[in-house]
Every structure is written in structure tokens, then in C-alpha cells.
Write a protein that holds these residues in place. Structure first.
Motif, mmCIF file in Angstrom:
data_model
loop_
_atom_site.group_PDB
_atom_site.id
_atom_site.type_symbol
_atom_site.label_atom_id
_atom_site.label_comp_id
_atom_site.label_asym_id
_atom_site.label_seq_id
_atom_site.Cartn_x
_atom_site.Cartn_y
_atom_site.Cartn_z
ATOM 1 N N LEU A 1 18.093 -43.328 13.461
ATOM 2 C CA LEU A 1 16.919 -44.317 13.311
ATOM 3 C C LEU A 1 16.889 -44.787 14.848
ATOM 4 O O LEU A 1 15.670 -45.072 15.243
ATOM 5 C CB LEU A 1 17.085 -45.465 12.561
ATOM 6 N N GLY A 2 17.960 -45.173 15.484
ATOM 7 C CA GLY A 2 17.894 -45.643 16.847
ATOM 8 C C GLY A 2 17.530 -44.732 17.869
ATOM 9 O O GLY A 2 16.625 -45.009 18.511
ATOM 10 N N ALA A 3 17.796 -43.274 17.580
ATOM 11 C CA ALA A 3 17.056 -42.417 18.392
ATOM 12 C C ALA A 3 15.551 -42.069 18.210
ATOM 13 O O ALA A 3 14.747 -41.855 19.118
ATOM 14 C CB ALA A 3 17.616 -40.773 18.066
ATOM 15 N N MET A 4 15.275 -42.493 16.959
ATOM 16 C CA MET A 4 13.656 -42.393 16.576
ATOM 17 C C MET A 4 13.056 -43.483 17.274
ATOM 18 O O MET A 4 12.102 -43.221 17.868
ATOM 19 C CB MET A 4 13.611 -42.491 15.080
ATOM 20 N N LYS A 5 13.663 -44.535 17.254
ATOM 21 C CA LYS A 5 13.150 -45.885 17.970
ATOM 22 C C LYS A 5 12.928 -45.638 19.228
ATOM 23 O O LYS A 5 12.037 -45.906 19.957
ATOM 24 C CB LYS A 5 13.946 -47.010 17.757
ATOM 25 N N ALA A 6 13.959 -44.972 20.065
ATOM 26 C CA ALA A 6 13.733 -44.805 21.656
ATOM 27 C C ALA A 6 12.653 -43.791 21.830
ATOM 28 O O ALA A 6 12.040 -44.183 22.615
ATOM 29 C CB ALA A 6 15.190 -44.109 21.937
ATOM 30 N N LEU A 7 12.721 -42.808 21.133
ATOM 31 C CA LEU A 7 11.599 -41.676 21.244
ATOM 32 C C LEU A 7 10.369 -42.302 21.105
ATOM 33 O O LEU A 7 9.453 -42.151 21.818
ATOM 34 C CB LEU A 7 11.653 -40.687 20.249
ATOM 35 N N LEU A 8 10.019 -43.337 19.938
ATOM 36 C CA LEU A 8 8.860 -43.857 19.765
ATOM 37 C C LEU A 8 8.431 -44.781 21.181
ATOM 38 O O LEU A 8 7.317 -44.763 21.500
ATOM 39 C CB LEU A 8 8.863 -44.719 18.605
ATOM 40 N N THR A 9 9.419 -45.529 21.743
ATOM 41 C CA THR A 9 9.256 -46.401 22.724
ATOM 42 C C THR A 9 8.808 -45.477 23.934
ATOM 43 O O THR A 9 7.899 -45.854 24.613
ATOM 44 C CB THR A 9 10.435 -47.331 23.082
ATOM 45 N N ILE A 10 9.546 -44.414 24.160
ATOM 46 C CA ILE A 10 9.539 -43.676 25.212
ATOM 47 C C ILE A 10 8.097 -42.982 25.205
ATOM 48 O O ILE A 10 7.331 -42.919 26.314
ATOM 49 C CB ILE A 10 10.776 -42.734 25.700
ATOM 50 N N THR A 11 7.632 -42.483 24.217
ATOM 51 C CA THR A 11 6.688 -41.727 24.101
ATOM 52 C C THR A 11 5.270 -42.765 24.224
ATOM 53 O O THR A 11 4.359 -42.300 24.948
ATOM 54 C CB THR A 11 6.470 -41.032 22.548
ATOM 55 N N ALA B 1 0.350 -42.961 16.138
ATOM 56 C CA ALA B 1 0.103 -43.684 14.914
ATOM 57 C C ALA B 1 1.119 -43.156 13.896
ATOM 58 O O ALA B 1 1.763 -43.537 13.232
ATOM 59 C CB ALA B 1 -1.110 -43.656 14.372
ATOM 60 N N ASP B 2 1.229 -41.413 13.925
ATOM 61 C CA ASP B 2 1.974 -40.663 12.796
ATOM 62 C C ASP B 2 3.382 -41.149 13.119
ATOM 63 O O ASP B 2 4.303 -41.298 12.229
ATOM 64 C CB ASP B 2 1.652 -39.402 12.993
#
Length: 368
Positions: free
Chosen positions: A242-252, A277-278
Motif C-alpha cells: 500500500l505504501g508503494a501504491m501511495k507513492a505511485l499515486l502521488t508521483i503520477t 481517478a481509477d
């Protein structure tokens, strides 16, 4: 069901986050991965100083008696910074097996593990195409000394550098799964080290009649203990994902609002806006599933089906977020110079570990 982190858990999470912000920026992490060191000895030492390596163990075993919620509270930071230290493998998987055993030998190693003096590896998966315990084929043949292990283990995180291995093997006489402790350098071990796609140290280990003394036979009927150890590791590993997902969402999201085409940010284009949004929806689903499962586990109510749902959801949603991030960045998202591809690799690796999302979703379907 109401679930929120306590003040102490928030403080622990902040402490770990600050430690990694100081010592684990992307450039430093890449230099570490490219070096000969399997991980940062300094960071591992600081994990021990913060009490992370003794947190999961009971006070009777010399630990801090932490709960699964305590572990989840800080594990997200491990994923946000792509740490390569073997916390889950050494402390939760191998350490959890030791704790379930509770023998004098196990308690001695727990003391060393808690202090940060040693690292351990958990030799479990065998590359049979599934992480099911029923597929464990390594034989533990009873002997006068205790047992002899023969077979092969794959994807053993920290397996080539750990001070000892906790091995899951099947007794040849009873067919029951057991935990066995094998110290580094034991006769009959053949270790083939390599680096995983996400930068961690791992090994394939062949056991050729490796002798395990009776005092190192940790548990001869470990089926229930194994299920509990794997469940806890899956929950914490899911928090890391989940931490990696959060980082990707922020970066993107930041990239989409700064990268311009035709005079405006690409995030203003409908196709990119929908993709972002997805990604946010997928992250929210993952967060909700992890929060719910952690609350269940913290109250002792989590079932094997709940764990399978979590692992299946986290793996599937992690793939979706990683692929969307790379699509948004274009070709540069696949380069080693950008962190996006490395987060995607970590999510792929975490999904494959302890059974991928397809395996666990099949388990959910089979459970009705």
C-alpha cells in the motif's frame, strides 16, 4: 467496526518515516542496490534501536508484545521508500516460526534477532507454481541426531547472507509439516544467490541430507502455526504494498499536473484524468481492505478467507496502479533512472511472494 491508529502507533509510524526520509532517498537506495551489500547495516541497526525487530515478540520472549496493528502502522513507510532490508522475511516469517516454537533454541535466536545481532531467512516456497502448504515437498527424514533435510527452496529472501535459516519441511514418516533451524555454513547446503527484480537479496538453496540436531527441530507439527505466521506476514506485506501504491499515486498525480502538451498539463486531458481517478479508486479499495482486515486480525477474528481476500485485492490493485503510472509517464516510466518502474517492480514482487493474487482469489472462490 471502528478502527484507528492509537497515539503511540502514530508516533511509531512518524519515527520510522523520519528515519527513512533521512537515510533512504531514491538516489541513496539505488546506490545501495548497485553495491555489494545486501542491505544497509546502518538502517537495520536503527530498526533495532527503534524496537522494530523486537516488536512482534511477546514480553515473555523478550519482545515488546506488539500487535498486528502496531506492525501495519509503520509498514507502509517501508513500501514508500522501497527498502530492501528483510524485515518481513527475517522478523515476521522466520521470527514468527521461532516464536510459535518457543523451544530454548528458538528463544536464544529470538534474543539475537530482537537485538539486531543476526538476520534470519525463511525457507518456504519451492517453485511448485503455488504457495499452498500442501505443495511443500522437502523431506525431513528422522535420524538419530534429529532429522535430515533434502530438497530445494526457492526465492529465499536473505537466504545467502542470513545467519540461519528456518526451514519448512515435511516429515517423511508422518507427512506433517515442521519447522527446522539450519545455521549458515551447515554441511550439505548449496546456495545460489541472486538479486530479485525489486533489488532484494535472495537465493535458491539446495539441501543435500543437511543434518538438523534435535534441539534445532523447532516444531514437528507446524501446520496451524504456519498458517498464523503466513497470515501475519501477508497483512504486513500488504501494508508495504500500500505504501508503494501511495507513492505511485502521488508521483503520477504531480507529473500529470506539471508535464504539458499543447500548452496545458496532461492531467487536464480526459483520458489521463480518468486514469488518475481509477488509480485513486484502486488505492482507496486497497486501503479499505487492509484497514478492515487489520481490524479483524487485531481482534482475533480474521479467517483464512479474509487473508486471501486481502492478498488477492492488494496484488490485483497493485498491478493496476503500477501499470497506470507507467502509462501516464510514457516510455520514461520504464527507465531505471525514474522511480516509477521500481515501485511497479516492488508491487509485482510482493504480489508473487506467498502466493499471487490469482492464487488467493481462487482460494476465495473455493471457500464459497
Amino acid at each position: 467496526m471502528d478502527f484507528a491508529f492509537s497515539q503511540e502507533q502514530d508516533m511509531l509510524r512518524e519515527s520510522v518515516a523520519k528515519l527513512l526520509e533521512r537515510n533512504y532517498d531514491f538516489v541513496t537506495r539505488q546506490e545501495l542496490v548497485a553495491s555489494d551489500a545486501p542491505w544497509s547495516a546502518d538502517v537495520w541497526s536503527e530498526f533495532a534501536e527503534l524496537g522494530l525487530t523486537m516488536l512482534p515478540f511477546s514480553e515473555d520472549q523478550g519482545g515488546l508484545g506488539g500487535s498486528i496493528a502496531d506492525l501495519v502502522a509503520f509498514a507502509q513507510s517501508l513500501g514508500e521508500h522501497l527498502v530492501i532490508e528483510p524485515y518481513v522475511a527475517s522478523t515476521l516469517l522466520a521470527g514468527g516460526a521461532l516464536a510459535a516454537s518457543g523451544t530454548p533454541t528458538a528463544l536464544q535466536w529470538i534474543g539475537k534477532l530482537s537485538s539486531g545481532e543476526v538476520t534470519l531467512a525463511f525457507a518456504y516456497e519451492e517453485g511448485a507454481g503455488t504457495a499452498s502448504p500442501e505443495q511443500i515437498a522437502m523431506a525431513a527424514n528422522p535420524s538419530e541426531e534429529g532429522a535430515e533435510l533434502s530438497g530445494e527452496k526457492r526465492l529465499v529472501i536473505a537466504g545467502s547472507v542470513a545467519d540461519a535459516l528456518v526451514v519448512v519441511a515435511r516429515r517423511s514418516d508422518t507427512g506433517k509439516l515442521g519447522f527446522y533451524l539450519v545455521e549458515a555454513g551447515a554441511a550439505g547446503l548449496q546456495i545460489s544467490p541472486y538479486q530479485t527484480i525489486d533489488g532484494r537479496s535472495a537465493a535458491t538453496i539446495h539441501f543435500n541430507q543437511v543434518v538438523v540436531q534435535q534441539e534445532a527441530v523447532l516444531l514437528e507439527d507446524a501446520r496451524d502455526a504456519l498458517e498464523a505466521v503466513l497470515a501475519e506476514a501477508i497483512i504486513v506485506q500488504s501494508a508495504e504494498a500500500l505504501g508503494a501504491m501511495k507513492a505511485l499515486l502521488t508521483i503520477t498525480s504531480e507529473y500529470a499536473m506539471t508535464r504539458k502538451q499543447f500548452g496545458q498539463p496532461i492531467g487536464m486531458f480526459q483520458v489521463v484524468a480518468h486514469r488518475l481517478a481509477d488509480m485513486k479508486i484502486a488505492y482507496t479499495k486497497a486501503l479499505s481492505t487492509l484497514t478492515y482486515t487489520t481490524a479483524l486480525a487485531n481482534s482475533g477474528a480474521a479467517t483464512p478467507r479474509d487473508i486471501a481476500i486481502l492478498k488477492g485485492q492488494i496484488g490485483k490493485l497493485g498491478h493496476e496502479i503500477g501499470e497506470a503510472a507507467i502509462q501516464t509517464h510514457g516510455g520514461v516510466g520504464l527507465t531505471d533512472e525514474l522511480d516509477v518502474g521500481h515501485y511497479h517492480k516492488r508491487l509485482i514482487a510482493l504480489d508473487a511472494s506467498l502466493g499471487d493474487h490469482a492464487f488467493h482469489l481462487r482460494k476465495v472462490g473455493q471457500s464459497g
